[in-house]
Design an enzyme around this catalytic site. Structure first.
Site, mmCIF file in Angstrom:
data_model
loop_
_atom_site.group_PDB
_atom_site.id
_atom_site.type_symbol
_atom_site.label_atom_id
_atom_site.label_comp_id
_atom_site.label_asym_id
_atom_site.label_seq_id
_atom_site.Cartn_x
_atom_site.Cartn_y
_atom_site.Cartn_z
ATOM 1 N N HIS A 274 18.349 33.251 -104.383
ATOM 2 C CA HIS A 274 17.954 34.068 -105.541
ATOM 3 C C HIS A 274 16.637 33.592 -106.152
ATOM 4 C CE1 HIS A 274 19.696 31.840 -109.328
ATOM 5 N NE2 HIS A 274 19.145 30.992 -108.497
ATOM 6 N N GLU B 140 26.267 32.828 -104.016
ATOM 7 C CA GLU B 140 25.328 33.511 -104.912
ATOM 8 C C GLU B 140 26.048 34.626 -105.672
ATOM 9 O OE1 GLU B 140 21.935 33.299 -105.385
ATOM 10 O OE2 GLU B 140 21.103 32.253 -103.634
ATOM 11 N N GLU C 192 18.506 38.755 -108.510
ATOM 12 C CA GLU C 192 19.908 38.771 -108.115
ATOM 13 C C GLU C 192 20.116 40.044 -107.297
ATOM 14 O OE1 GLU C 192 21.849 36.145 -108.862
ATOM 15 O OE2 GLU C 192 20.056 35.336 -109.823
#
Length: 402
Positions: free
Chosen positions: A305, A334, A361
């Site tokens: 990310h 993540e 993200e």
């Protein structure tokens, strides 16, 4: 103000139902209760109240919190104290302390416990812990100034999503050619604040090693080869080794089956070795060829990310080249942002990543597109809490083309 009464009734019913469940010790109801309570507040507040809160209360509460932390106010509230007592202990003027305490009470950070005394709340007690208060120190030092300049950056770029991490909002805000991490290293106390913040951020959050999340022992242990010097897991960009220590603690039988290897850049690698002498630490840049071949698992926690899609592809290709087909796995720990109903935690972090690293993200669709684009295959995505990190298991796809 016109109130949507049917909507209000639904929210009141939800708050009541989740509240009763929580009072009956259903801990899972707490998160839903908080979400619905926020929605209820948004429905009840008129727009002017909300705008005034955003423009006045949020920035001033943030400043008051940082001042309170800097003068050591919160540890003094283990028992009710007066403004005069706190002023003497914290070495401030009496007028300043009175104004500070008044605002902290008004914004629900502390409470008035008597006519002239003040007491702690769960929030102020938590802020006595450096791993909690460091979030504010880190944010004020780096993300907050960049976010303040983000509107100007996007206006200048004609509202195009940042793509170049060397010429993004961070460089625009600080007028520098350095990366955020290079710049942060020059700021006194900021790297330490970030490290403490990360420790606090991961505390009490679901871990993929917990029972009922990802079937660690079967997915990694079953079928693992017993050859000499076998590597169970390579923690790529693994910081100080917190995750490997957690694996060793929670899955000792599995951890004993092979080597646990941490890879980091030189300075962090040295710190990791000093803090955890038992770790096998290798200095490594994940943009360069992976030196450990045919490991059972290559693991990355909150690494991708930080990077644009193109840089993520470079990292993944280096791992793919080291993988043993039909044996090695990549585990990506993540956030997987829901297409609908995404939590404020994920959307906020998405904007922080856009501002500080021209990164993002990603949604499930975006993760799958990124991973398959380099000839890797998503075997599954495990999620315990949709507002927290997931685990993506990836294998080498011998059919897909680069």
């Amino acid at each position: 103000m016109v109130v949507n009464k049917p909507r209000l009734q639904v929210l009141l019913n939800d708050v009541s139902a989740y509240g009763r469940a929580f009072l009956e010790d259903d801990e899972s109801a707490r998160s839903a209760l908080v979400t619905q309570a926020r929605a209820l507040l948004a429905e009840l507040e008129n727009p002017n109240e909300t705008i005034t809160w955003l423009a006045w209360a949020e920035p001033t509460r943030r400043a008051a919190l940082e001042i309170a932390i800097a003068i050591g106010l919160f540890p003094q509230l283990t028992s009710p104290r007066t403004a005069s007592q706190l002023s003497m202990t914290c070495k401030t003027s009496s007028r300043l302390m009175e104004r500070l305490l008044r605002h902290l009470v008004a914004t629900s950070v502390i409470v008035k416990s008597g006519p002239s005394s003040f007491a702690a709340t769960p929030l102020s007690r938590a802020l006595c812990d450096p791993t909690c208060s460091a979030a504010l120190t880190w944010s004020s030092g780096l993300p907050a100034p960049v976010l303040a300049r983000l509107p100007a950056y996007l206006a200048e770029s004609r509202y195009r999503e940042p793509q170049d991490p060397s010429k993004g909002p961070f460089q625009f805000a600080f007028n520098t050619d350095m990366t955020p991490w290079q710049w942060a290293a020059t700021q006194k106390g900021l790297p330490q604040a970030f490290s403490q913040h990360m420790s606090g951020y991961h505390a009490e959050r679901p871990s993929w090693m917990d029972e009922g999340f990802y079937p660690v022992r079967t997915r990694l242990g079953d079928g693992m080869k017993s050859r000499d010097n076998e590597v169970l897991i390579v923690d790529v960009g693994g910081g100080l080794g917190h995750d490997l220590e957690e694996l060793k603690t929670k899955c000792p039988g599995l951890a004993a089956k092979g080597r646990l290897v941490l890879q980091e850049l030189r300075q962090t690698a040295r710190s990791a070795k000093m803090s955890r002498p038992w770790l096998e630490v290798i200095e490594h840049d994940f943009f360069k060829p992976q030196p450990i071949k045919n490991a059972r698992t290559y693991y990355m926690h909150s690494v991708l990310h930080d990077w644009s899609d193109e840089n993520c592809k470079r990292i993944l290709r280096q791992l793919k080249a080291a993988m043993e087909p039909s044996y090695s796995k990549i585990l990506i720990n993540e956030n997987v942002v829901p297409e609908t109903g995404a939590s404020w935690k994920m959307t906020s972090l998405d904007w922080i990543m856009m501002a500080t690293g021209a990164s993002a993200e990603r949604t499930e669709t975006q993760w799958r597109e990124l991973i398959t684009s380099v000839g890797l295959r998503v075997e599954g995505i495990w999620t315990k809490d949709p507002s927290c990190e997931s685990l993506i298991e990836v294998t080498r796809d011998e059919v897909a083309r680069l």
